[in-house]
Design an enzyme around this catalytic site. Sequence first.
Site, short mmCIF file in Angstrom:
data_model
loop_
_atom_site.label_atom_id
_atom_site.label_comp_id
_atom_site.label_asym_id
_atom_site.label_seq_id
_atom_site.Cartn_x
_atom_site.Cartn_y
_atom_site.Cartn_z
N LEU A 47 0.79 -1.23 0.00
CA LEU A 47 0.00 0.00 0.00
C LEU A 47 0.82 1.29 0.00
O LEU A 47 0.27 2.37 0.08
CB LEU A 47 -1.00 0.02 1.17
CG LEU A 47 -1.90 -1.23 1.29
CD1 LEU A 47 -2.79 -1.11 2.52
CD2 LEU A 47 -2.72 -1.45 0.04
N HIS A 74 2.91 4.22 -1.77
CA HIS A 74 2.91 4.84 -3.09
C HIS A 74 4.31 4.82 -3.68
O HIS A 74 5.28 5.04 -2.96
CB HIS A 74 2.45 6.30 -2.99
CG HIS A 74 1.02 6.45 -2.57
ND1 HIS A 74 0.64 6.45 -1.26
CD2 HIS A 74 -0.11 6.60 -3.30
CE1 HIS A 74 -0.67 6.60 -1.18
NE2 HIS A 74 -1.15 6.69 -2.41
N MET A 120 8.47 5.93 5.34
CA MET A 120 8.76 4.51 5.05
C MET A 120 10.02 4.36 4.22
O MET A 120 10.78 3.40 4.39
CB MET A 120 7.57 3.84 4.36
CG MET A 120 6.32 3.74 5.23
SD MET A 120 6.61 3.05 6.88
CE MET A 120 7.28 1.46 6.50
N GLU A 121 10.27 5.31 3.33
CA GLU A 121 11.49 5.25 2.52
C GLU A 121 12.73 5.42 3.38
O GLU A 121 13.72 4.71 3.21
CB GLU A 121 11.43 6.31 1.41
CG GLU A 121 10.46 5.98 0.29
CD GLU A 121 8.98 6.03 0.65
OE1 GLU A 121 8.16 5.48 -0.10
OE2 GLU A 121 8.61 6.63 1.70
N ASP A 139 25.24 -8.60 6.15
CA ASP A 139 25.52 -9.57 5.09
C ASP A 139 26.99 -9.59 4.70
O ASP A 139 27.58 -10.65 4.53
CB ASP A 139 24.66 -9.26 3.85
CG ASP A 139 24.94 -10.23 2.72
OD1 ASP A 139 24.84 -11.46 2.94
OD2 ASP A 139 25.30 -9.77 1.62
#
Length: 164
Positions: free
Chosen positions: A77, A79, A119-120, A134
């Site tokens: 959800l 964008h 969120m970014e 990693d």
Amino acid sequence: MSDAKLTHIDESGAANMVDVSGKTPTVRTAIATGKITMKRETLDLILSGSAAKGDVLATARIAGIMAAKRTHELIPLCHPLALSKVSIDIEPLDTEAGSEPGFKVTAMAKLTGQTGVEMEALTAASIACLTIYDMAKAADKGMIISDVRLMEKTGGKSGNWKSQ
């Protein structure tokens, strides 16, 4: 309890993508941080540039930027956004001040648009930490990623917010 409503849930309780088409575009920024702690030897290995997989910090910066640009593919959800800037700062944690060896990652995302970039920024900080893990896991599988959080956001209808 706050009167805030969840914006991704409609009146019937179904998930939906928020319609931002009626919002006025504003300059929006978000800053998120994360931490990865490790053995002192692992920190020294990364800082020396001698890790077997290459330049850990440069790779983590690139991974964080790439992740911010692809957040909409990872978080339902969200964008797709035309980001104007993403930056990743990685600083060694001060082991002299009593903190555990490791790195603090700070991610900043910016755009002029109709929805926020929290969120970014959070995705960028998370993926930068995961990339450090990693690339150094052969030396230290016990590294701990923690404290991923939003520190600040500006712009939009809700205005500015800063963590206390």
